[in-house]
Design a protein around this motif. Structure first.
Motif, PDB file in Angstrom:
ATOM      1  N   GLU A 141       0.819  -1.212   0.000  1.00 32.88           N
ATOM      2  CA  GLU A 141       0.000   0.000   0.000  1.00 32.88           C
ATOM      3  C   GLU A 141       0.850   1.258   0.000  1.00 32.88           C
ATOM      4  OE1 GLU A 141      -2.601  -0.247   3.320  1.00 32.88           O
ATOM      5  OE2 GLU A 141      -4.070  -1.493   2.294  1.00 32.88           O
ATOM      6  N   ARG A 185      -2.990  -3.332  -4.377  1.00 34.03           N
ATOM      7  CA  ARG A 185      -2.239  -2.935  -3.184  1.00 34.03           C
ATOM      8  C   ARG A 185      -2.648  -3.783  -1.984  1.00 34.03           C
ATOM      9  NH1 ARG A 185       1.922   0.680  -4.583  1.00 34.03           N
ATOM     10  NH2 ARG A 185       1.161   2.035  -6.265  1.00 34.03           N
ATOM     11  N   ASN A 187      -1.684  -4.533   2.379  1.00 32.58           N
ATOM     12  CA  ASN A 187      -1.053  -4.027   3.596  1.00 32.58           C
ATOM     13  C   ASN A 187      -0.031  -5.051   4.088  1.00 32.58           C
ATOM     14  OD1 ASN A 187      -0.307  -3.059   6.088  1.00 32.58           O
ATOM     15  ND2 ASN A 187      -2.379  -2.910   6.911  1.00 32.58           N
TER      16      ASN A 187
END
Length: 209
Positions: free
Chosen positions: A36, A67, A69
């Protein structure tokens, strides 16, 4: 239609190699997997290089950035599994490049959804070559007879159905049924040899044992 799913690091060579090896045309989709938050500009430079290349080939090629995390391991696995589930056409996956945290999560997601994947590749940093690999099916549950058969083949490989039946004191029809099921889950491979069939245990079979 082809969908390319690839980890994206600081080197565009692996993604270019995918396109060269399997080809790409209008309407195909390239999905690059990145964290991210970009730690620096090198990751974005790789994305731009692939974007420029795809536009030169055909402006209708879809380039997307997925994206994740990198601090949420479980979230990454589920997000990437969902990405695979929704992929359309022939799905070609590249398991190399990108941050190590994402690589591990993507590998687990691919193993859990390998029925969606047409080809799996790995780009070697050693000889700069793209290689096809086969992911092992390690999520199957084995029955007791199947375990006995795999153990027998592992010890006496290559084996035949007749040989296994004699060693395990089971009928050939029983062995044939179980062998077919084990082949379906990629735990063993069957090779025709004249009128007989030779059986060899696969990596998946060894891991399942």
């Amino acid at each position: 239609m082809k969908t390319y799913l690839s980890l994206s690091g600081f080197d565009s060579s692996q993604i270019v190699s995918l396109i060269v090896k399997y080809g790409i045309e209008g309407g195909d989709r390239i999905v690059l997997i990145r964290p991210e938050v970009e730690p620096d500009t090198r990751g974005e430079s790789t994305i731009q290089a692939i974007r420029d290349l795809s536009r030169q080939i055909d402006s209708s090629i879809n380039l997307e950035i997925h994206r994740v995390n990198h601090r949420d391991f479980e979230g990454m696995v589920l997000s990437l599994k969902d990405l695979l589930e929704k992929a359309e056409g022939q799905v070609i996956v590249n398991l190399s490049g990108g941050p190590r945290e994402i690589f591990l999560a993507f590998t687990i997601a691919c193993i859990s959804k390998q029925e969606k994947i047409h080809k799996t590749t790995n780009f070697s940093d050693i000889d700069r070559s793209l290689n096809e690999i086969r992911l092992p099916n390690i999520v199957a549950a084995l029955e007791e007879k199947q375990i006995r058969i795999l153990k027998d083949i592992s010890e006496f490989s290559p084996a035949t159905i007749t040989d296994i039946a004699e060693r395990l004191s089971l009928s050939e029809s029983t062995i044939s049924r179980q062998v077919a099921r084990l082949a379906d889950i990629q735990a063993l491979e069957v090779f025709p040899r004249g009128k007989t069939k030779e059986l060899r245990i696969t990596l998946a079979g060894k891991l399942l044992l």
